[in-house]
Structures are given as C-alpha cells and as structure tokens.
Design a protein around this motif. Sequence first.
Motif, mmCIF file in Angstrom:
data_model
loop_
_atom_site.group_PDB
_atom_site.id
_atom_site.type_symbol
_atom_site.label_atom_id
_atom_site.label_comp_id
_atom_site.label_asym_id
_atom_site.label_seq_id
_atom_site.Cartn_x
_atom_site.Cartn_y
_atom_site.Cartn_z
ATOM 1 N N ILE A 143 0.831 -1.466 0.014
ATOM 2 C CA ILE A 143 -0.050 -0.125 0.118
ATOM 3 C C ILE A 143 0.767 1.288 0.017
ATOM 4 N N LYS A 144 2.076 1.265 0.629
ATOM 5 C CA LYS A 144 2.939 2.582 1.046
ATOM 6 C C LYS A 144 3.741 2.724 -0.332
ATOM 7 N N VAL A 145 4.304 1.675 -0.528
ATOM 8 C CA VAL A 145 5.342 1.765 -1.593
ATOM 9 C C VAL A 145 4.644 1.660 -3.125
ATOM 10 N N ASN A 146 3.777 0.973 -3.257
ATOM 11 C CA ASN A 146 3.123 0.299 -4.614
ATOM 12 C C ASN A 146 4.143 -0.017 -5.632
ATOM 13 N N PRO A 147 4.745 -1.389 -5.132
ATOM 14 C CA PRO A 147 5.851 -1.875 -5.876
ATOM 15 C C PRO A 147 5.572 -2.725 -7.080
ATOM 16 N N GLU A 148 6.576 -3.081 -7.851
ATOM 17 C CA GLU A 148 6.319 -3.737 -9.215
ATOM 18 C C GLU A 148 5.384 -5.092 -9.074
ATOM 19 N N ALA A 149 5.280 -5.460 -9.951
ATOM 20 C CA ALA A 149 4.303 -6.843 -9.875
ATOM 21 C C ALA A 149 5.322 -8.094 -9.589
ATOM 22 N N VAL A 150 6.732 -8.017 -9.780
ATOM 23 C CA VAL A 150 7.425 -8.851 -9.370
ATOM 24 C C VAL A 150 7.664 -9.244 -7.820
ATOM 25 N N TYR A 151 7.270 -7.894 -7.131
ATOM 26 C CA TYR A 151 7.169 -7.922 -5.806
ATOM 27 C C TYR A 151 6.578 -9.125 -5.031
ATOM 28 N N TYR A 152 5.170 -9.165 -5.717
ATOM 29 C CA TYR A 152 4.377 -10.060 -5.088
ATOM 30 C C TYR A 152 4.774 -11.736 -5.032
ATOM 31 N N LEU A 153 5.447 -11.882 -6.339
ATOM 32 C CA LEU A 153 6.045 -13.221 -6.593
ATOM 33 C C LEU A 153 6.896 -13.411 -5.742
ATOM 34 N N PHE A 154 8.298 -12.511 -5.544
ATOM 35 C CA PHE A 154 9.125 -13.118 -4.528
ATOM 36 C C PHE A 154 8.643 -13.032 -3.152
ATOM 37 N N PHE A 155 7.702 -12.026 -2.802
ATOM 38 C CA PHE A 155 7.132 -12.096 -1.422
ATOM 39 C C PHE A 155 6.489 -13.282 -1.228
ATOM 40 N N LEU A 156 5.718 -14.102 -1.968
ATOM 41 C CA LEU A 156 4.988 -15.096 -1.823
ATOM 42 C C LEU A 156 6.209 -16.483 -1.940
ATOM 43 N N VAL A 157 7.064 -16.308 -2.643
ATOM 44 C CA VAL A 157 7.955 -17.432 -2.675
ATOM 45 C C VAL A 157 8.831 -17.350 -1.377
ATOM 46 N N THR A 158 9.275 -16.299 -0.852
ATOM 47 C CA THR A 158 10.184 -16.157 0.326
ATOM 48 C C THR A 158 9.326 -16.655 1.618
ATOM 49 N N VAL A 159 8.257 -16.288 1.652
ATOM 50 C CA VAL A 159 7.177 -16.576 2.761
ATOM 51 C C VAL A 159 7.481 -18.143 3.190
ATOM 52 N N LEU A 160 7.622 -18.948 2.162
ATOM 53 C CA LEU A 160 7.508 -20.426 2.465
ATOM 54 C C LEU A 160 8.769 -20.896 2.812
ATOM 55 N N PHE A 161 9.750 -20.062 2.934
ATOM 56 C CA PHE A 161 11.221 -20.355 3.314
ATOM 57 C C PHE A 161 11.596 -19.812 4.615
ATOM 58 N N ILE A 162 10.800 -18.753 5.047
ATOM 59 C CA ILE A 162 11.372 -18.121 6.470
ATOM 60 C C ILE A 162 11.401 -19.095 7.631
ATOM 61 N N PRO A 163 10.363 -19.948 7.685
ATOM 62 C CA PRO A 163 10.331 -20.735 8.963
ATOM 63 C C PRO A 163 11.447 -21.797 9.129
ATOM 64 N N LEU A 164 12.329 -22.076 7.866
ATOM 65 C CA LEU A 164 13.116 -23.201 7.893
ATOM 66 C C LEU A 164 14.104 -23.149 9.061
ATOM 67 N N LEU A 165 15.022 -22.120 8.896
ATOM 68 C CA LEU A 165 16.344 -22.044 9.852
ATOM 69 C C LEU A 165 15.774 -21.832 11.256
ATOM 70 N N PRO A 166 14.648 -20.939 11.660
ATOM 71 C CA PRO A 166 14.298 -21.062 13.164
ATOM 72 C C PRO A 166 13.994 -22.427 13.642
ATOM 73 N N ILE A 167 13.431 -23.214 12.749
ATOM 74 C CA ILE A 167 13.019 -24.619 13.162
ATOM 75 C C ILE A 167 14.104 -25.484 13.575
ATOM 76 N N ILE A 168 15.315 -25.365 12.524
ATOM 77 C CA ILE A 168 16.653 -26.035 12.916
ATOM 78 C C ILE A 168 17.397 -25.558 14.315
ATOM 79 N N ALA A 169 17.465 -24.199 14.410
ATOM 80 C CA ALA A 169 17.989 -23.518 15.347
ATOM 81 C C ALA A 169 17.179 -24.213 16.896
#
Length: 434
Positions: A143-169
């Motif tokens: 809403i604040k930045v009004n980014p390009e369309a590729v932002y939504y793709l990268f955002f949705l992809v990276t969300v899936l990998f955020i919990p991996l390292l915290p689970i290991i630690a």
Amino acid sequence: MMNVWRLMKVQLLSTFGLNKALHAHDVKENRKFLLLSISIVIGMVLIAATSFGYSYGLAQTFEQIERMDLLLAIMMAAASMVGFFTTIYKASGVLFGYKDYDLVMSLPIKTSHVVASRVLHLYVLNLFFTLILIVPAGAVYAIKVNPEAVYYLFFLVTVLFIPLLPIIAATLIGALISWISSRFRASRMIGLILTMVVIIGVMIGSFRINGNEQVLTDMSTQLADMIFKMYPLAAMYVDAVCSYQIGPLLLFIAISVLAFILFSIVLGTRYKAIHTGLTTSHTRSKYVMRSLRTSSPFRALYIKELRRYFSSSLYVLNTSIIIIFLLVASIALLFISSENLGQLLEIPQLSEYLGRMAPMVVSLTIVLSCTASSSISLEGNHLWILKSSPVSKKTVLLSKVAVNLTVTIPISVISCLLLMISLRTGGLKACYCL
C-alpha cells in the motif's frame, strides 16, 4: 512420499482436534468443536488485524526516513523469533517425546519417512504463525510503496522459506536442553530452567548491538544494522523482496533449503539413537521401603496439583514466563537507574511514571500468571476422578488456588521489594505494590 503425507495428515488432524470432530457423532461434542473453531478463527483474525495495525504504524515512521525496507526486515525477524520460541519447547514433544512412538516405529514404514512427517509437521505449524505476521506487513508495504508486480511473486515465494532456519535452531537448542536435563534426577525442572534461561537470554540479547544498549523504537539505520547483524538472512530477504534482486533470492532459498535438508538427513540417520538419548532419565539405584505417610485431603490434592503443574513444560512456560520477566526487570532496575533509563529511552520523568505504574504492572503480571484459570480444563478425561472422590468441591478448588499462590506470591513479593528499592517508592505506593 505417500507415507510421509499420510503420517503428517494424521498428526495435523490430531493436533487441531479435527480427527475427533470428523468421526464423532455426539452433537454436544460437535457443537463444542464448532464454537472452539469459531473462537480460534476470530482470534486469528484479531491477531492479523493487530499485526496490520502495528505494521501500518511502523510504516508511517519508516516512510518519513525513507526506509520502508525496514518494515519487512523487522516483521521477518519477528516471524522468525516467534517460530523460534514456539518450536523450542514443541520440538522435543513433536519429534521425540510423542506418546505413540512405539506404535509408529513398529509400522512397516521407513524411519526417514517418520522423521520427514514430524519435521514437516513443525514446518506447517511455524508457517501458520509466519503468515499471520508477515502477510499483513507485506500488504502494508504494498500500500505504501506500490511496488512492481515482481514484488508479489518474490514475497509469496520467500514466505515459504522463512520458518526453515528457526525450526533448525530451535530444534537443536530444544534437543540440547532435553539431553542436559535428562542427565539429572529432576529432569523436568532442569529442562524448564534451561528453557527459560534461553528465552530470557534471547529476549535480552535482541535489544543489544555491539555491546551497547539500543532500543527498538530508534527508527534509524542502526536498527537495520542490528537486524542484519543478528540475522544475515534478513538482509538477503530484503534485497530480494524490496530490490527485486535474483541473486539474494536464490541465495536465501538455497541456504534455507540446503540447511533444512541436511538437518533432516542427519536427524533421520541418527533418529533412534537421539530419541533413546533424550528420553533416557536418571533413576535412583536403590529403593528403600518406608512407612506410608498419610495427609489431609487438601494437602494430598495440593501436592498432586503441584506435581502435575511442574510436569508440563508448556503449562509452566505459559503461566510463569511473564512473572519471571517481572523479576528480571526488577533486578535490572537495581543496576540501571530509572533516570538513566529515561535518558536512554528519551522519555522525561520516566522515574515518576514507573513509580506510579509499578503497582499496576505487578498486578497485571499476577493476573496473567494465574495457574488456576486452566487447571480444571487440564484435568481432561481424569476430571471424573475428582468428581467421584469423597472430597468437597471447595477443597478441590482451594488446592488449585494454593498452587497459584505458591507460584506467584514469592516472585511478586521479591519483585515488589526490589522495585521499592530501585524506584525509591515509599508509604502508600509501597503498600499498593505489596
């Protein structure tokens, strides 16, 4: 892979109570499950709305200093921290200490499949909490930045990998705590103490940078440096999502996935040995028969309730962590004067505010640390034993209240005395605090 999916499906259905709801034909139980489901959904919506409001407030500040990337960095680090804390005391129960271990391991299924299903179970639970925190922040950023369309793709992809390292630690630390505590007789108590030490240490460490105290409300480049230094993957995440860089995106995904795969392989090959080492407990080498001692019904129920309280690490952590933080803060104020703390936080007359708010803060922590509020529900299927016992309801309830007083009174009294010394309160204020 079919076995992994089936095992994980059964575990998730059991975790959320869906298995019982789908196969139970009791109207009362179905109504209870429906009400519980509606309450959970409402709670999740409220948490997401709160996260959105908090992210929007931060975005307004970051917008003024032209550092909107800090919003996603903070919320990504917060999501990782939440996943770390929720996993650190769930890992041992989900991976090693589950009740049907003998039944599952006797099935004609590979050990690696059992481990994969358990690890994926942790991943799904952590992903759920991650989405609640990071999706509202991503929406505010859009809403604040009004980014390009590729932002939504990268955002949705990276969300899936955020919990991996915290689970290991968290799994490694949780397993280490369980292994250390199992070497002692009071294994549960040692495990609780170590878990609290780790949680408090991480919370205190998150407010420090380069050995100097730094507050999170300081919206400057130092805040970004603190987050990126403590968690380098946050810098890769920000470069990928905010700057649309392919290199950091691939590096972020590769590090997360490779570390997770390596962790799963090592865990799968040594799973039985690790389980045996973690579940082995210390017992006395010699048993001596002594005379049986009797006690009053109240004392017997009190001892039973106290033992059951300390036998559940989740129960203890949820009810005592807040009042433990009160004790830690009270001790810290002995070494950091309220005047210096006010200068550090840039809040004038903080000492006076703390003196006025101390009784309210102590009262709030005591209320939030009530152990008796859920003790009846935790009886579960054993509640009929109390109902059929030749003991009055008043005695049963008083025994549960006594456990709550045993836990809260010593810490609250010590905290009040320390606050009276550090804040130099006296007279009526001191009476209110005690």
